[in-house]
Design a protein around this motif. Structure first.
Motif, PDB file in Angstrom:
ATOM      1  N   GLY A 103      11.894   4.262  -5.785  1.00  0.00           N
ATOM      2  CA  GLY A 103      10.600   3.627  -5.876  1.00  0.00           C
ATOM      3  C   GLY A 103      10.075   3.671  -7.293  1.00  0.00           C
ATOM      4  N   VAL A 104       8.886   3.106  -7.482  1.00  0.00           N
ATOM      5  CA  VAL A 104       8.239   3.087  -8.800  1.00  0.00           C
ATOM      6  C   VAL A 104       7.091   4.098  -8.759  1.00  0.00           C
ATOM      7  N   LYS A 105       7.256   5.163  -9.514  1.00  0.00           N
ATOM      8  CA  LYS A 105       6.213   6.187  -9.574  1.00  0.00           C
ATOM      9  C   LYS A 105       5.296   5.882 -10.748  1.00  0.00           C
ATOM     10  N   TYR A 106       3.993   6.029 -10.543  1.00  0.00           N
ATOM     11  CA  TYR A 106       3.030   5.670 -11.576  1.00  0.00           C
ATOM     12  C   TYR A 106       2.074   6.825 -11.841  1.00  0.00           C
ATOM     13  N   GLN A 148      -6.759  11.553 -12.965  1.00  0.00           N
ATOM     14  CA  GLN A 148      -5.591  10.674 -12.898  1.00  0.00           C
ATOM     15  C   GLN A 148      -5.075  10.571 -11.470  1.00  0.00           C
ATOM     16  N   LEU A 149      -4.564   9.375 -11.178  1.00  0.00           N
ATOM     17  CA  LEU A 149      -3.926   9.139  -9.888  1.00  0.00           C
ATOM     18  C   LEU A 149      -2.417   9.107 -10.079  1.00  0.00           C
ATOM     19  N   GLU A 150      -1.674   9.716  -9.154  1.00  0.00           N
ATOM     20  CA  GLU A 150      -0.221   9.684  -9.197  1.00  0.00           C
ATOM     21  C   GLU A 150       0.309   9.337  -7.816  1.00  0.00           C
ATOM     22  N   GLY A 151       1.370   8.540  -7.791  1.00  0.00           N
ATOM     23  CA  GLY A 151       1.976   8.193  -6.512  1.00  0.00           C
ATOM     24  C   GLY A 151       3.065   7.148  -6.698  1.00  0.00           C
ATOM     25  N   PHE A 152       3.632   6.697  -5.593  1.00  0.00           N
ATOM     26  CA  PHE A 152       4.645   5.629  -5.621  1.00  0.00           C
ATOM     27  C   PHE A 152       3.964   4.310  -5.274  1.00  0.00           C
ATOM     28  N   ALA A 153       4.125   3.352  -6.135  1.00  0.00           N
ATOM     29  CA  ALA A 153       3.486   2.051  -5.931  1.00  0.00           C
ATOM     30  C   ALA A 153       4.277   1.159  -4.977  1.00  0.00           C
ATOM     31  N   ILE A 154       5.617   1.286  -5.040  1.00  0.00           N
ATOM     32  CA  ILE A 154       6.469   0.402  -4.236  1.00  0.00           C
ATOM     33  C   ILE A 154       7.829   1.048  -4.086  1.00  0.00           C
ATOM     34  N   HIS A 155       8.528   0.741  -2.993  1.00  0.00           N
ATOM     35  CA  HIS A 155       9.869   1.235  -2.753  1.00  0.00           C
ATOM     36  C   HIS A 155      10.819   0.060  -2.549  1.00  0.00           C
ATOM     37  N   GLY A 156      12.097   0.339  -2.730  1.00  0.00           N
ATOM     38  CA  GLY A 156      13.110  -0.700  -2.507  1.00  0.00           C
ATOM     39  C   GLY A 156      14.431  -0.077  -2.132  1.00  0.00           C
ATOM     40  N   GLY A 169       9.155  -6.369   8.982  1.00  0.00           N
ATOM     41  CA  GLY A 169      10.156  -7.179   9.660  1.00  0.00           C
ATOM     42  C   GLY A 169      10.415  -8.536   9.049  1.00  0.00           C
ATOM     43  N   PHE A 170       9.923  -8.807   7.832  1.00  0.00           N
ATOM     44  CA  PHE A 170      10.074 -10.143   7.278  1.00  0.00           C
ATOM     45  C   PHE A 170      10.403 -10.158   5.785  1.00  0.00           C
ATOM     46  N   TYR A 171       9.931  -9.141   5.020  1.00  0.00           N
ATOM     47  CA  TYR A 171      10.107  -9.156   3.568  1.00  0.00           C
ATOM     48  C   TYR A 171      11.082  -8.061   3.162  1.00  0.00           C
ATOM     49  N   GLU A 172      12.174  -8.480   2.549  1.00  0.00           N
ATOM     50  CA  GLU A 172      13.170  -7.523   2.079  1.00  0.00           C
ATOM     51  C   GLU A 172      12.934  -7.225   0.599  1.00  0.00           C
ATOM     52  N   VAL A 173      12.763  -5.900   0.270  1.00  0.00           N
ATOM     53  CA  VAL A 173      12.549  -5.484  -1.112  1.00  0.00           C
ATOM     54  C   VAL A 173      13.831  -4.803  -1.595  1.00  0.00           C
ATOM     55  N   PRO A 174      14.646  -5.487  -2.419  1.00  0.00           N
ATOM     56  CA  PRO A 174      15.895  -4.885  -2.887  1.00  0.00           C
ATOM     57  C   PRO A 174      15.636  -3.757  -3.884  1.00  0.00           C
ATOM     58  N   GLU A 175      16.519  -2.800  -3.904  1.00  0.00           N
ATOM     59  CA  GLU A 175      16.411  -1.696  -4.866  1.00  0.00           C
ATOM     60  C   GLU A 175      16.537  -2.207  -6.290  1.00  0.00           C
ATOM     61  N   SER A 176      17.285  -3.290  -6.472  1.00  0.00           N
ATOM     62  CA  SER A 176      17.490  -3.833  -7.818  1.00  0.00           C
ATOM     63  C   SER A 176      16.205  -4.340  -8.452  1.00  0.00           C
ATOM     64  N   GLU A 177      15.135  -4.585  -7.626  1.00  0.00           N
ATOM     65  CA  GLU A 177      13.884  -5.093  -8.172  1.00  0.00           C
ATOM     66  C   GLU A 177      12.970  -3.979  -8.682  1.00  0.00           C
ATOM     67  N   MET A 178      13.351  -2.716  -8.490  1.00  0.00           N
ATOM     68  CA  MET A 178      12.508  -1.609  -8.943  1.00  0.00           C
ATOM     69  C   MET A 178      12.331  -1.615 -10.459  1.00  0.00           C
ATOM     70  N   ASN A 227       0.828  -1.215   0.000  1.00  0.00           N
ATOM     71  CA  ASN A 227       0.000   0.000   0.000  1.00  0.00           C
ATOM     72  C   ASN A 227       0.861   1.264   0.000  1.00  0.00           C
ATOM     73  N   SER A 228       0.320   2.320  -0.640  1.00  0.00           N
ATOM     74  CA  SER A 228       0.961   3.641  -0.575  1.00  0.00           C
ATOM     75  C   SER A 228      -0.091   4.707  -0.900  1.00  0.00           C
ATOM     76  N   LYS A 229       0.183   5.917  -0.467  1.00  0.00           N
ATOM     77  CA  LYS A 229      -0.764   7.021  -0.710  1.00  0.00           C
ATOM     78  C   LYS A 229      -0.592   7.547  -2.121  1.00  0.00           C
ATOM     79  N   PHE A 230      -1.615   8.243  -2.613  1.00  0.00           N
ATOM     80  CA  PHE A 230      -1.569   8.780  -3.970  1.00  0.00           C
ATOM     81  C   PHE A 230      -2.160  10.186  -3.965  1.00  0.00           C
ATOM     82  N   ALA A 231      -2.024  10.840  -5.101  1.00  0.00           N
ATOM     83  CA  ALA A 231      -2.594  12.189  -5.296  1.00  0.00           C
ATOM     84  C   ALA A 231      -3.529  12.157  -6.486  1.00  0.00           C
ATOM     85  N   LEU A 232      -4.580  12.974  -6.446  1.00  0.00           N
ATOM     86  CA  LEU A 232      -5.584  13.035  -7.519  1.00  0.00           C
ATOM     87  C   LEU A 232      -5.356  14.291  -8.330  1.00  0.00           C
TER      88      LEU A 232
END
Length: 360
Positions: free
Chosen positions: A90-93, A22-30, A38-47, A8-13
């Motif tokens: 992160g991935v901006k959409y 249109q919606l704009e925001g970051f979908a995911i960070h790494g 505390g359990f799932y590591e998201v590497p930057e290389s997966e962006m 989840n992440s916040k967005f702007a209208l």
């Protein structure tokens, strides 16, 4: 094995000039050591994977991918960029929004809907061994390895959704296996724990059986060792007997060789003695032959005695003796007619022999 999660992440209208929402925001960070919940590591290389796979995906309500009525828009643009607020990449959409009779746009404008969540799957990698989680090569588990977590690899975003619940300033994981929530995740881990405990019980039985088999193997090895020692002793006895027989045969051979050598020496002496006697006998016979020839006055015509064989000499001696024994003598005048006939016959033989030796 791949796992499916929502982030989840916040967005702007925003409203375009043509009135589209249109919606704009970051979908995911790494980022480095960025571990969600505390359990799932998201590497930057997966962006890069997320940027590539999120573009063109549909916008849903509450991850309602099971119904077309839940489709409310489309993700049009994505790019990897640095998020100042989250202080990581992160991935901006940018996604288009279809306003319908459910007053979705109005709810967004009034701030009733403020968050989005992406659904994605990935290959879970064990942070301890670096192998795929729950694979044959990975023996670690968060129930038994507290320091373990999962590293997201080969991430693939398959949808973006509007959601009703809030999120952390950056992002958070809200579901796992097959889209289940955290409670289901715990239940799944509990189930895995029971299975592992069952496997441990089976392993204990197998270990007990293994110990039993190990003891049997030890016993068999001991029997084999005993048999080997027995065979070794028997083989040594056979070797001793064989050596004894060889020594006996060797001694007998040496004795026979000595006897043969002694017999050879005796034979050589006997031959030498016999040859010496034969030589003496031959010389004697030669002298006898020459005397007989002289007595018959034919020694000059006798020939080379040295070249004659002993058999020929014996034949001549016998012949000469016969001639000498039958040599005519001066008869007494008796007037016996038969006596004169006999004398004449012998005289004729004598003259024939003399003539033969003289070559007349």
């Amino acid at each position: 094995m791949r796992e499916t999660f929502s982030l989840n992440s916040k967005f702007a209208l925003k409203h375009n000039d043509n009135g589209d929402v249109q919606l704009e925001g970051f979908a995911i960070h790494g980022g480095e050591n960025f571990i969600v919940n505390g359990f799932y590591e998201v590497p930057e290389s997966e962006m890069k994977n997320c940027t590539r796979t999120l573009k063109g995906k549909r916008l849903f309500k509450d991850h309602g991918t099971h119904s077309v009525d839940n489709i409310v828009g489309l993700v049009e643009k994505t790019r990897t960029t640095y998020d100042e607020d989250a202080e990581m990449k992160g991935v901006k959409y940018s996604a288009s929004l279809m306003v319908d009779d459910s007053h979705l746009g109005e709810k967004i404008e009034k701030g009733l809907i403020t968050d989005t969540s992406i659904g994605f799957d990935f290959t879970p990698i064990c942070s301890i061994c670096g192998n795929e989680f729950l694979s044959d090569k990975c023996s670690h588990h968060p129930l038994f390895d507290p320091d373990m977590h999962l590293i997201c690899k080969d991430m693939n975003c398959h949808e973006l959704s509007l959601v009703t619940f809030g999120a952390d300033p950056g992002a958070s994981v809200t579901s796992s296996f097959g889209g289940a929530d955290a409670e289901k995740l715990k239940a799944e881990f509990g189930k895995l724990k029971d299975e592992i405990m069952s496997e441990q019980n089976i392993n204990e039985d197998l270990q007990a059986k293994n110990l039993e088999l190990s003891q049997e193997v030890k016993d068999l090895k001991a029997q084999i060792t005993q048999i080997k020692e027995q065979h070794k002793s028997e083989l040594e006895d056979l070797k001793l007997e064989s050596q004894k027989d060889i020594l006996t045969l060797t001694q007998e051979k040496e004795t026979l060789e000595a006897q043969v050598t002694e017999m050879g020496t005796e034979l050589a002496d006997f031959r030498a003695e016999a040859e010496a006697k034969l030589a003496v006998e031959l010389e004697s016979k030669k002298e006898e032959l020459q005397k007989l020839a002289a007595e018959l006055h034919i020694e000059k015509t006798l020939g080379d005695v040295e070249e004659m064989s002993i058999e020929f000499i014996d034949k001549q001696i016998a012949m000469f003796k016969e001639i000498i024994d039958n040599k005519p003598r001066v008869p007494q005048f008796t007037g016996d007619k038969q006596h004169h006939q006999k004398e004449g016959k012998v005289k004729g033989q004598y003259n024939a022999v003399l003539k033969a030796f003289k070559g007349d």
